[in-house]
Design an enzyme around this catalytic site. Structure first.
Site, PDB file in Angstrom:
ATOM      1  N   LYS A  14      11.311 -22.006  23.757  1.00  0.00           N
ATOM      2  CA  LYS A  14      12.383 -23.074  24.645  1.00  0.00           C
ATOM      3  C   LYS A  14      11.437 -24.653  24.483  1.00  0.00           C
ATOM      4  O   LYS A  14      12.295 -25.434  24.088  1.00  0.00           O
ATOM      5  CB  LYS A  14      12.120 -22.857  25.914  1.00  0.00           C
ATOM      6  CG  LYS A  14      12.459 -21.623  26.280  1.00  0.00           C
ATOM      7  CD  LYS A  14      12.787 -21.051  27.911  1.00  0.00           C
ATOM      8  CE  LYS A  14      11.317 -20.906  28.504  1.00  0.00           C
ATOM      9  NZ  LYS A  14      10.412 -19.875  28.219  1.00  0.00           N
ATOM     10  N   ARG A  89      14.882 -20.637  36.854  1.00  0.00           N
ATOM     11  CA  ARG A  89      14.158 -19.449  36.390  1.00  0.00           C
ATOM     12  C   ARG A  89      14.581 -18.431  37.564  1.00  0.00           C
ATOM     13  O   ARG A  89      13.731 -17.477  37.594  1.00  0.00           O
ATOM     14  CB  ARG A  89      12.566 -19.756  36.911  1.00  0.00           C
ATOM     15  CG  ARG A  89      11.751 -19.808  35.369  1.00  0.00           C
ATOM     16  CD  ARG A  89      10.553 -20.087  35.402  1.00  0.00           C
ATOM     17  NE  ARG A  89       9.587 -19.944  34.104  1.00  0.00           N
ATOM     18  CZ  ARG A  89       9.393 -20.783  33.194  1.00  0.00           C
ATOM     19  NH1 ARG A  89       9.919 -21.785  33.189  1.00  0.00           N
ATOM     20  NH2 ARG A  89       8.343 -20.216  32.514  1.00  0.00           N
ATOM     21  N   ARG A 128      -1.332 -19.680  20.822  1.00  0.00           N
ATOM     22  CA  ARG A 128      -0.971 -21.141  21.255  1.00  0.00           C
ATOM     23  C   ARG A 128      -2.238 -21.382  22.130  1.00  0.00           C
ATOM     24  O   ARG A 128      -3.071 -22.354  22.186  1.00  0.00           O
ATOM     25  CB  ARG A 128       0.065 -21.388  22.400  1.00  0.00           C
ATOM     26  CG  ARG A 128       0.123 -22.723  22.920  1.00  0.00           C
ATOM     27  CD  ARG A 128       1.535 -23.118  23.306  1.00  0.00           C
ATOM     28  NE  ARG A 128       1.664 -22.254  24.462  1.00  0.00           N
ATOM     29  CZ  ARG A 128       2.899 -22.329  25.230  1.00  0.00           C
ATOM     30  NH1 ARG A 128       4.150 -23.049  24.768  1.00  0.00           N
ATOM     31  NH2 ARG A 128       3.168 -21.452  26.229  1.00  0.00           N
ATOM     32  N   ARG A 134      -4.474 -24.304  27.540  1.00  0.00           N
ATOM     33  CA  ARG A 134      -3.486 -23.731  28.648  1.00  0.00           C
ATOM     34  C   ARG A 134      -4.298 -22.576  29.304  1.00  0.00           C
ATOM     35  O   ARG A 134      -4.350 -21.489  28.401  1.00  0.00           O
ATOM     36  CB  ARG A 134      -2.007 -23.410  28.093  1.00  0.00           C
ATOM     37  CG  ARG A 134      -1.101 -24.880  28.440  1.00  0.00           C
ATOM     38  CD  ARG A 134       0.127 -24.434  27.986  1.00  0.00           C
ATOM     39  NE  ARG A 134       0.947 -23.334  28.761  1.00  0.00           N
ATOM     40  CZ  ARG A 134       2.131 -23.377  28.842  1.00  0.00           C
ATOM     41  NH1 ARG A 134       2.984 -23.998  27.975  1.00  0.00           N
ATOM     42  NH2 ARG A 134       2.635 -22.168  29.610  1.00  0.00           N
ATOM     43  N   ARG A 146       3.587 -13.086  33.034  1.00  0.00           N
ATOM     44  CA  ARG A 146       4.550 -13.794  32.940  1.00  0.00           C
ATOM     45  C   ARG A 146       5.890 -13.050  32.356  1.00  0.00           C
ATOM     46  O   ARG A 146       6.985 -13.569  32.839  1.00  0.00           O
ATOM     47  CB  ARG A 146       4.307 -15.172  31.887  1.00  0.00           C
ATOM     48  CG  ARG A 146       3.213 -15.979  32.708  1.00  0.00           C
ATOM     49  CD  ARG A 146       2.190 -16.702  31.669  1.00  0.00           C
ATOM     50  NE  ARG A 146       3.178 -17.629  30.923  1.00  0.00           N
ATOM     51  CZ  ARG A 146       2.539 -18.004  29.665  1.00  0.00           C
ATOM     52  NH1 ARG A 146       1.351 -17.711  29.406  1.00  0.00           N
ATOM     53  NH2 ARG A 146       3.099 -19.010  29.070  1.00  0.00           N
TER      54      ARG A 146
HETATM   55  P1  B4P Z   1       7.439 -21.881  23.679  1.00  0.00           P
HETATM   56  O1  B4P Z   1       8.056 -20.637  24.066  1.00  0.00           O
HETATM   57  O2  B4P Z   1       8.110 -23.029  23.360  1.00  0.00           O
HETATM   58  O3  B4P Z   1       6.759 -21.862  25.200  1.00  0.00           O
HETATM   59  P2  B4P Z   1       7.640 -21.976  26.433  1.00  0.00           P
HETATM   60  O4  B4P Z   1       8.972 -20.966  26.501  1.00  0.00           O
HETATM   61  O5  B4P Z   1       7.831 -23.146  26.697  1.00  0.00           O
HETATM   62  O6  B4P Z   1       6.475 -21.274  27.412  1.00  0.00           O
HETATM   63  P3  B4P Z   1       6.471 -20.937  29.041  1.00  0.00           P
HETATM   64  O7  B4P Z   1       7.864 -20.449  29.533  1.00  0.00           O
HETATM   65  O8  B4P Z   1       5.404 -19.996  29.093  1.00  0.00           O
HETATM   66  O9  B4P Z   1       5.981 -22.092  29.652  1.00  0.00           O
HETATM   67  P4  B4P Z   1       6.684 -22.865  30.788  1.00  0.00           P
HETATM   68  O10 B4P Z   1       6.102 -24.286  30.498  1.00  0.00           O
HETATM   69  O11 B4P Z   1       8.030 -23.081  30.746  1.00  0.00           O
HETATM   70  O12 B4P Z   1       6.333 -21.775  22.547  1.00  0.00           O
HETATM   71  C1  B4P Z   1       5.232 -20.758  22.671  1.00  0.00           C
HETATM   72  C2  B4P Z   1       4.515 -20.786  21.475  1.00  0.00           C
HETATM   73  O13 B4P Z   1       5.223 -20.259  20.257  1.00  0.00           O
HETATM   74  C3  B4P Z   1       4.210 -21.931  20.853  1.00  0.00           C
HETATM   75  O14 B4P Z   1       2.874 -22.167  20.387  1.00  0.00           O
HETATM   76  C4  B4P Z   1       5.210 -22.429  19.487  1.00  0.00           C
HETATM   77  O15 B4P Z   1       4.691 -23.229  18.574  1.00  0.00           O
HETATM   78  C5  B4P Z   1       5.330 -20.791  19.160  1.00  0.00           C
HETATM   79  N1  B4P Z   1       6.491 -20.744  18.673  1.00  0.00           N
HETATM   80  C6  B4P Z   1       7.835 -21.206  19.037  1.00  0.00           C
HETATM   81  N2  B4P Z   1       8.840 -20.783  18.055  1.00  0.00           N
HETATM   82  C7  B4P Z   1       8.121 -20.158  16.983  1.00  0.00           C
HETATM   83  C8  B4P Z   1       8.576 -19.487  15.788  1.00  0.00           C
HETATM   84  N3  B4P Z   1       9.981 -19.512  15.479  1.00  0.00           N
HETATM   85  N4  B4P Z   1       7.600 -18.737  15.161  1.00  0.00           N
HETATM   86  C9  B4P Z   1       6.410 -18.755  15.457  1.00  0.00           C
HETATM   87  N5  B4P Z   1       5.973 -19.455  16.460  1.00  0.00           N
HETATM   88  C10 B4P Z   1       6.797 -20.208  17.252  1.00  0.00           C
HETATM   89  O16 B4P Z   1       6.166 -22.408  32.187  1.00  0.00           O
HETATM   90  C11 B4P Z   1       4.476 -22.200  32.627  1.00  0.00           C
HETATM   91  C12 B4P Z   1       4.859 -21.970  34.006  1.00  0.00           C
HETATM   92  O17 B4P Z   1       5.150 -22.930  34.991  1.00  0.00           O
HETATM   93  C13 B4P Z   1       5.112 -20.650  34.325  1.00  0.00           C
HETATM   94  O18 B4P Z   1       4.688 -19.536  34.056  1.00  0.00           O
HETATM   95  C14 B4P Z   1       5.610 -20.893  35.907  1.00  0.00           C
HETATM   96  O19 B4P Z   1       4.378 -20.480  36.424  1.00  0.00           O
HETATM   97  C15 B4P Z   1       5.574 -22.500  35.721  1.00  0.00           C
HETATM   98  N6  B4P Z   1       7.078 -22.733  36.019  1.00  0.00           N
HETATM   99  C16 B4P Z   1       7.704 -23.442  35.174  1.00  0.00           C
HETATM  100  N7  B4P Z   1       9.011 -23.771  35.570  1.00  0.00           N
HETATM  101  C17 B4P Z   1       9.387 -23.066  36.606  1.00  0.00           C
HETATM  102  C18 B4P Z   1      10.337 -23.014  37.335  1.00  0.00           C
HETATM  103  N8  B4P Z   1      11.315 -23.357  37.223  1.00  0.00           N
HETATM  104  N9  B4P Z   1      10.334 -22.118  38.518  1.00  0.00           N
HETATM  105  C19 B4P Z   1       8.862 -21.480  38.833  1.00  0.00           C
HETATM  106  N10 B4P Z   1       7.961 -21.748  38.339  1.00  0.00           N
HETATM  107  C20 B4P Z   1       8.007 -22.453  36.886  1.00  0.00           C
END
Ligand code: B4P
Length: 191
Positions: A14, A89, A128, A134, A146
């Site tokens: 995402k 979420r 990552r 992180r 998660r």
């Molecule tokens: P991403 O997939 O981009 O990571 P993310 O979804 O943003 O992570 P997440 O959902 O865990 O975190 P968030 O900040 O929202 O990438 C992951 C990795 O994969 C990267 O290193 C990337 O380079 C790699 N990658 C991507 N595409 C690839 C591909 N095609 N091939 C190979 N590698 C690839 O949330 C963090 C925390 O915040 C949550 O756990 C929660 O506690 C809290 N939170 C955030 N929003 C919330 C909400 N609305 N409500 C309640 N809690 C919330």
């Protein structure tokens, strides 16, 4: 105006794809994860509270993230559109987002869901974790939690947008560019 919810489990891509989409479509990126991590870095009271929850892989309370998004929407009234990344979420967050947007004469146009296999999610997040500081990416049991929280509380949010005919599934395996092309194609078909 184009307002997109980019959805999927942790590690689905995402954040990665949002960075590319905002450049192409000139949208404002609203990632609740990024906003919370900034609050943690700045050691604000909200950040200190959120850190304890995020480090366990749980969801922070709905009212906390709803308040953050509401503030961001007010601060970016001139945006051409938004990408909501990691929000909503829960179904309550989805309902509150609709209320906030409706009060501004806006709506969500499209929800795009990145579908990625479980093992690939673990691989990407562990990878990552090796490169970033992180805490929630460093421990496989936190990553598994998660994904479990996503399956239990978040996945169902898709039904909310399916009922509004706004849901599109995107194959999230493959290279970052291949997946980006699929997302652009879905936006083209919508427009
Ligand atoms: P991403 O997939 O981009 O990571 P993310 O979804 O943003 O992570 P997440 O959902 O865990 O975190 P968030 O900040 O929202 O990438 C992951 C990795 O994969 C990267 O290193 C990337 O380079 C790699 N990658 C991507 N595409 C690839 C591909 N095609 N091939 C190979 N590698 C690839 O949330 C963090 C925390 O915040 C949550 O756990 C929660 O506690 C809290 N939170 C955030 N929003 C919330 C909400 N609305 N409500 C309640 N809690 C919330």
């Amino acid at each position: 105006m184009l307002n997109i919810v980019l959805f999927g489990p942790p590690g689905a891509g995402k954040g990665t794809q949002s960075e590319k989409l905002i450049v192409k479509y000139k949208l404002k990126h609203l990632s609740t994860g990024d906003i919370l991590r900034a609050a943690i870095k700045n050691q604000t009271p909200l950040g200190l509270e959120a850190k304890k929850i995020i480090d366990k892989g749980e969801l922070v309370p709905d009212e906390m993230v709803i308040g953050l998004i509401s503030r961001e929407l007010d601060e970016h009234k001139d945006a051409k559109g938004f990408i909501f990344d990691g929000f909503p979420r829960t179904t309550i967050q989805a309902q509150e987002l609709d209320k906030m947007l409706t009060s501004k004469g806006l709506c969500i146009n499209l929800m795009m869901v990145l579908e990625v296999e479980h093992n690939e999610l673990i691989k990407r997040l562990m990878n990552r974790g090796l490169q970033s500081n992180r805490a929630d990416d460093q421990d496989v049991s936190v990553i598994e939690n998660r994904i479990k929280v996503y399956d239990e509380y978040t996945k169902v949010v898709a039904d909310y947008y399916k009922a509004q005919n706004k849901y599109v599934a995107i194959h999230g395996m493959g290279s970052i560019d291949e997946i980006f092309e699929r997302l652009c194609q879905a936006i083209k078909e919508y427009q």
